[in-house]
Structure formats: structure tokens, C-alpha cells
Design a protein around this motif. Sequence first.
Motif, PDB file in Angstrom:
ATOM      1  N   GLN A 285      10.382   7.946  -2.157  1.00 21.20           N
ATOM      2  CA  GLN A 285      10.167   6.983  -3.168  1.00 21.20           C
ATOM      3  C   GLN A 285       9.369   7.301  -4.408  1.00 21.20           C
ATOM      4  O   GLN A 285       9.298   6.792  -5.201  1.00 21.20           O
ATOM      5  CB  GLN A 285       9.473   5.658  -2.259  1.00 21.20           C
ATOM      6  CG  GLN A 285      10.464   4.813  -1.259  1.00 21.20           C
ATOM      7  CD  GLN A 285       9.710   3.718  -0.715  1.00 21.20           C
ATOM      8  OE1 GLN A 285       9.627   2.688  -1.361  1.00 21.20           O
ATOM      9  NE2 GLN A 285       9.026   3.790   0.481  1.00 21.20           N
ATOM     10  N   GLY A 286       8.520   8.614  -4.383  1.00 15.90           N
ATOM     11  CA  GLY A 286       7.739   8.860  -5.326  1.00 15.90           C
ATOM     12  C   GLY A 286       8.591  10.257  -5.764  1.00 15.90           C
ATOM     13  O   GLY A 286       9.495  10.314  -6.287  1.00 15.90           O
ATOM     14  N   PRO A 287       7.873  11.421  -5.564  1.00 14.55           N
ATOM     15  CA  PRO A 287       8.316  12.654  -5.816  1.00 14.55           C
ATOM     16  C   PRO A 287       9.272  13.059  -5.151  1.00 14.55           C
ATOM     17  O   PRO A 287       9.345  13.686  -4.070  1.00 14.55           O
ATOM     18  CB  PRO A 287       6.993  13.718  -5.645  1.00 14.55           C
ATOM     19  CG  PRO A 287       6.284  13.093  -4.664  1.00 14.55           C
ATOM     20  CD  PRO A 287       6.502  11.443  -4.851  1.00 14.55           C
ATOM     21  N   PHE A 288      10.694  12.457  -5.166  1.00 14.51           N
ATOM     22  CA  PHE A 288      11.812  12.821  -4.226  1.00 14.51           C
ATOM     23  C   PHE A 288      12.283  13.986  -3.974  1.00 14.51           C
ATOM     24  O   PHE A 288      12.852  14.378  -3.006  1.00 14.51           O
ATOM     25  CB  PHE A 288      13.145  11.917  -4.719  1.00 14.51           C
ATOM     26  CG  PHE A 288      13.438  12.078  -6.139  1.00 14.51           C
ATOM     27  CD1 PHE A 288      14.139  13.295  -6.611  1.00 14.51           C
ATOM     28  CD2 PHE A 288      13.125  11.231  -7.252  1.00 14.51           C
ATOM     29  CE1 PHE A 288      14.509  13.451  -7.888  1.00 14.51           C
ATOM     30  CE2 PHE A 288      13.241  11.577  -8.490  1.00 14.51           C
ATOM     31  CZ  PHE A 288      13.946  12.740  -8.783  1.00 14.51           C
TER      32      PHE A 288
ATOM     33  N   SER B 230       3.262   5.926  -2.934  1.00  8.34           N
ATOM     34  CA  SER B 230       4.307   6.609  -3.495  1.00  8.34           C
ATOM     35  C   SER B 230       3.966   6.942  -5.082  1.00  8.34           C
ATOM     36  O   SER B 230       4.491   7.982  -5.606  1.00  8.34           O
ATOM     37  CB  SER B 230       5.731   5.814  -2.989  1.00  8.34           C
ATOM     38  OG  SER B 230       5.912   5.892  -1.885  1.00  8.34           O
ATOM     39  N   VAL B 231       3.503   5.931  -5.585  1.00  5.18           N
ATOM     40  CA  VAL B 231       3.396   6.002  -6.994  1.00  5.18           C
ATOM     41  C   VAL B 231       2.338   6.809  -7.548  1.00  5.18           C
ATOM     42  O   VAL B 231       2.683   7.812  -8.561  1.00  5.18           O
ATOM     43  CB  VAL B 231       2.897   4.545  -7.626  1.00  5.18           C
ATOM     44  CG1 VAL B 231       2.628   4.755  -9.306  1.00  5.18           C
ATOM     45  CG2 VAL B 231       4.065   3.528  -7.484  1.00  5.18           C
TER      46      VAL B 231
ATOM     47  N   THR C 294       0.715  -1.267  -0.027  1.00  7.09           N
ATOM     48  CA  THR C 294      -0.087  -0.015  -0.055  1.00  7.09           C
ATOM     49  C   THR C 294       0.791   1.175  -0.103  1.00  7.09           C
ATOM     50  O   THR C 294       0.600   2.165  -0.776  1.00  7.09           O
ATOM     51  CB  THR C 294      -1.027  -0.186   1.075  1.00  7.09           C
ATOM     52  OG1 THR C 294      -1.803  -1.195   1.357  1.00  7.09           O
ATOM     53  CG2 THR C 294      -1.896   1.261   1.251  1.00  7.09           C
ATOM     54  N   ARG C 295       2.010   1.265   0.906  1.00 11.08           N
ATOM     55  CA  ARG C 295       2.646   2.509   0.963  1.00 11.08           C
ATOM     56  C   ARG C 295       3.502   2.590  -0.474  1.00 11.08           C
ATOM     57  O   ARG C 295       3.699   4.008  -0.758  1.00 11.08           O
ATOM     58  CB  ARG C 295       3.590   2.160   2.073  1.00 11.08           C
ATOM     59  CG  ARG C 295       3.056   2.464   3.408  1.00 11.08           C
ATOM     60  CD  ARG C 295       3.921   3.018   4.366  1.00 11.08           C
ATOM     61  NE  ARG C 295       5.028   1.722   4.660  1.00 11.08           N
ATOM     62  CZ  ARG C 295       4.800   0.591   5.731  1.00 11.08           C
ATOM     63  NH1 ARG C 295       3.741   0.883   6.508  1.00 11.08           N
ATOM     64  NH2 ARG C 295       5.622  -0.319   5.937  1.00 11.08           N
TER      65      ARG C 295
END
Length: 629
Positions: free
Chosen positions: A405-408, A354-355, A349-350
Motif C-alpha cells: 500500500q506504500g512503496p509497492f 504505509s504512507v 495506523t497501518r
Amino acid sequence: MNSENLREDGNMHFKSGDFETALSCYTKALKLSTDKKDAAVLHRNRAACHLKLEDYAKAEEDASKAIEVDGGDVKALFRRSQALEKLGKLDQAILDLRRCLTLEPKNKVFQDAVRNLGVQTQEKVRLMSSTDSRVDQMFHILLDPEEKDVDKQQKAAQNLVVLAREDAGAEKIFQSDGVRLLQQMLETKKSDMVLAALRTLVGLCTGHQSRTVSVLGAVGMETFCAVMAMDNEPVSLAACSVLHAMFDALKEGMTKDVRGKEGAVILDPSKELKSMIHHLLEMLTQASVSSHGRENSLNLLIKVVPRKSLRDPNNGMTLWVIDNGLKKILEVGGSLVEISGSLAVTETTRMSASVLLNKLFDDLKCDAERENFHKLCEDYVRSLFEKHGMDGKLRAIQTVSCLLQGPFDAGNRTLELSGIMDSVISLCASERETDQQVAVEALIHAAGKAKRASFITANGVTLLKDIYKKNENDAIRIRALVGLCKLGSAGGTDFSMKQFAEGSTLKLAKQCRKWLCNEGIQASTRRWAVEGLAYLTFDADVKEEFVEDKAAMQAMFSLAKSQDKTVIFAVASTLVNCTNSYDREEVDPQMLELAKYAKQHVPEEHPKDKKDFVEARVRKLLVAGWCLL
């Protein structure tokens, strides 16, 4: 060129089979034409092009414009009948064909077409007639409270699902008060019944906008969300499939003005889309929603939030989602099941959060929009960190990890908030396993960029080494090891940029392989060993040792088949590194010499990354993968 010359060019291209160029010529000629009869011929010719290009809705439209000028244009009538037949409007198609026969009664092509269309019409009537009784019978079996034959009910449910996959069957179910009856099946709360109803609704909604709007209005988004929120994975996934089919049908209407097989057209479904997305965002933070329901809601949002489409050039839907749902997505991303009152989440889920955050951030168009995104993230993390005690600090750090892990860029900015990094360092020494795990994972994700990696190399390597050597918990040790692996690979494939002493990366890789092969450790922990190898295999020495370890390769392939899909990216990255499958720019010799003259750093290729070594590694990986089949 004048209209006549363009029409002749179009005729020439049509005869040669270049229908798109012919269409372009006829369209240009139309713009120059001032004569109604000339325009009618051009419309008729365009209809022929559309038929060849299988755009039947436009073929019908152009043929109709030609017929408006000359109702006896037999070519236009015949072309419109062909288009109508392909669109499934057989009754209208046969009317046009009969007009053609009236004008040219001896035309054999028209005679054959009328005969063939008559056969199709009779077959459709027969099919609909037989479908009537089948639909009624199936619903009777499924909803009869006195029906005790379970096998009979299961067969009826399966037949209903199969029938809904055909357009004629789906339409008959819809016209036979099927939506209300399917709603009754949903209300039984019996898993088999609910699954059959949901899978039937997928057939009703797929590719059909007006039926979708009707189903959505009758059943209600609240009902679909309640079913998707159930703690039953197959049922939740089936509800997600229905909503996905609905989204696709509605979004298709935003890019198409004419629908092929529908009688009704919803020209602007944005209201329905926004309402559905609103309900999905609300689901994210409702305590009653199951972990599967929350995961499915995130995955739907990932797939359906519009991205700079033709109908949304100003990314309005993305901005609306950020304003109304960003904090909810961050709350899911920062959830920790170890903390009392936390949201229920799955292992993935986490990462899904992030995606989604990354998709939203990538869709922003200007600095002002990005700054607003940063501010919302920073305000949320600061609020957790300052106002909710120790649990709030943990959730704040977990949220930072989710952003990294997503928009760093947003993650790095939140990491620089006052007290965040200090707390990460201090929590590494905590006695609580949860504190250590959250802190170590934050360090791993923070080391992704050179600026942050250099800071952690100077301040956190010793700490990670201590955790790795002294901690007795394998789940914590393996995470600390991955942090060291990530820092050790900061130089990428550049042979001259070694972060650690000679041989250190080989030792780290050996320990990763050892953990990877240890089946006594949980798969959710072993996947971190693959994560470590994904970083370390930038080093060609590590690649060579890895492909010689058959047990480690087979353990990695086996782990990739597990239910934990978060490991797949790490496996793919390891394979890409071992086979040197990443994009590599050809170096211009002159630019290379210029860089050397200017005393700029020039990356060096590892001797074991040359072609012969790479081909040998590929063969060994193929053998290891083949042995598992």
C-alpha cells in the motif's frame, strides 16, 4: 552595463512598481560598484525595495550597511526605522527616527512617525503591564491547591490559552517563569490542566525558534512523548500539536538566517530535530504507548521528516530515519491486535505506516539507496516468516500488505520471497478468521500491478470466488469480493480490456452496493464495499448503474463522514471515476494510425464515457450529495 546604468534602470522599475526587477538591478549594480558611497546608495535603494516586498529583515540589513558608510544618511535611517517597526523592535525604531529629526527637525513626515511610534510604544507598555497581572493571576488560580472553584479554573485555563496566541502574551508567559509553571500543570495529570498547558505551549512555540529550544530543554522530549503516549485521545492530540509547532519553528530556522521577532537565533537546529525524531521512532514500538499515541507519532513523522530541502540536499535525515527506524515502522505496519502481545493500533495506523514508508522511499536518490531499503525490508520480513512460528508468518504477510500500500516496489519484492505467496494461498483456506482476513487483504493489495495481477488472476481468482461463495463471515466475504473487483478492473478504462465475462463486473458492483447500504454491518466492514466500487467504476456500465442507485450514493457520502478516514480515498476514487475527472492525454491522430499499422493495442473508450453521459452522472451525484446537507 555599468553600475550607474543599472542603478538608473532600477530607479525606473521602482517608479513603475516593479520592485523585484528593481531589486535585481540594484543587486547587479552592487557587484560592479567599486565606490563606497555609490554602494551605500544602492544598499539604501535595496532597502526601499525590501520594504515594498515586505521582507523587513533584509530591509534593516541593507539600510544598516548604508548607515555604516554615512551615519547621516537620513533616507537610510528612516527606512531602517520602518523595517524595525514592522519587526516589532519599537525602541530601536524610535531611536532612528529621533536621529532623523535631529538632522531634519522641520520634516513633518518624521514628526508624525515619531508621534505614532510613541503611541504604539505606550500601548505596548500598557499591554505588557496589564498582561503581567493577568498571567500571575491565572497561574495562581490554576496551581493553588486550595482553589476549589472548577469554573474559575476552567476560565483561567482558557484565558491562558488565548493569551498565548498573542506574541506579547506569549512572551510575557515565557518571561514570567511560565514554562516551569506549565510543566507543573502537566504533572498534575488532570486532563483539563494538561490540555490547557499543552495548548498554551503551542502559542509559546509557534513561529518562535529560541522559545522552542528553551521549552524543549526545560520540559524535555521524554515528557512530551509520555503525554502523547497517554490513552486519552484529546490529550495525545494536543501533545502532538505542541511537537508539530516545535518542528515547524526549528525547521524554519534551517531555511532562514534571520528571524523577524526574535532576539536570539539558532543557526543549526539539526541536533534538536534529530533528537525529537529519535524519540518519535522509539515511541513506535514501546508497549506502553497507546494506540492514539502511536498514530500521532506516525503522523508527525509523515509531516516533519525533511525531504530534499535546501539545507539537506543529500536527504541525510531520511537516510538516518531509514537506518534507525525502518524496522520499527515495519513492526507497526505488520501489527495485528488479534495476536497476543501485539502493539496497540487504531484502524488507520497501518495505513499511516504505509504512507510514511512511501515518503521515505520516494525521497531516495539513487539505486544504491533504494537497494538498501529493499534489503532491510526483505531481511525483516524473512526473519518474521522463518523464526516466529505461525504468528510470525501472519505478521510477515501483514507487513507485506503494508508495503504494497506504500512503496509497492518493495512490497512486490518481499512478496516474491520464498514461501510468502504459498502461505497467502494456503491461509485463505484456514479455519481461523484472522488468517483468512490477513491472506485475503494481501491478495487484494498484491493485485495492484499488472505483473502480480496476472499471476493472481491465473492462480487466485478461483480461491477468492470460493471464499466469497462459501464463507459465512461477511467481513471475509466482502474482502474476497474486493479482490475480485480489483482483478476485474485491471484493464482500467480501456473498453477492450475486459478481465471477466460480460456482466460479471455489474454483478460484483450490485453486491458492493447491497453491502454498502446494509447498516447492520459495521462501518469498518462496509468501507470495503466502497473500495470495491472504487475499482469497478472504471467500467462505464457500473458508473451508470451506481448513479441511478440513490440509496447507495447517499450511504457512501454518509460513510465518508464517519471517523474511519481510510474510506475517504475510496470515496474520492469512486467520484473521480464516475465523473471522468482523471487526467487524460489527447491522442495524436497520426500516432493512433501508426499504432494500428504496427498492430499495437489501442485503448477504446466506452460509449457511455462520452461527454453527455458524464454530465448526466455529475448532475445525479450533485443531487444525491445535496440531499444529505
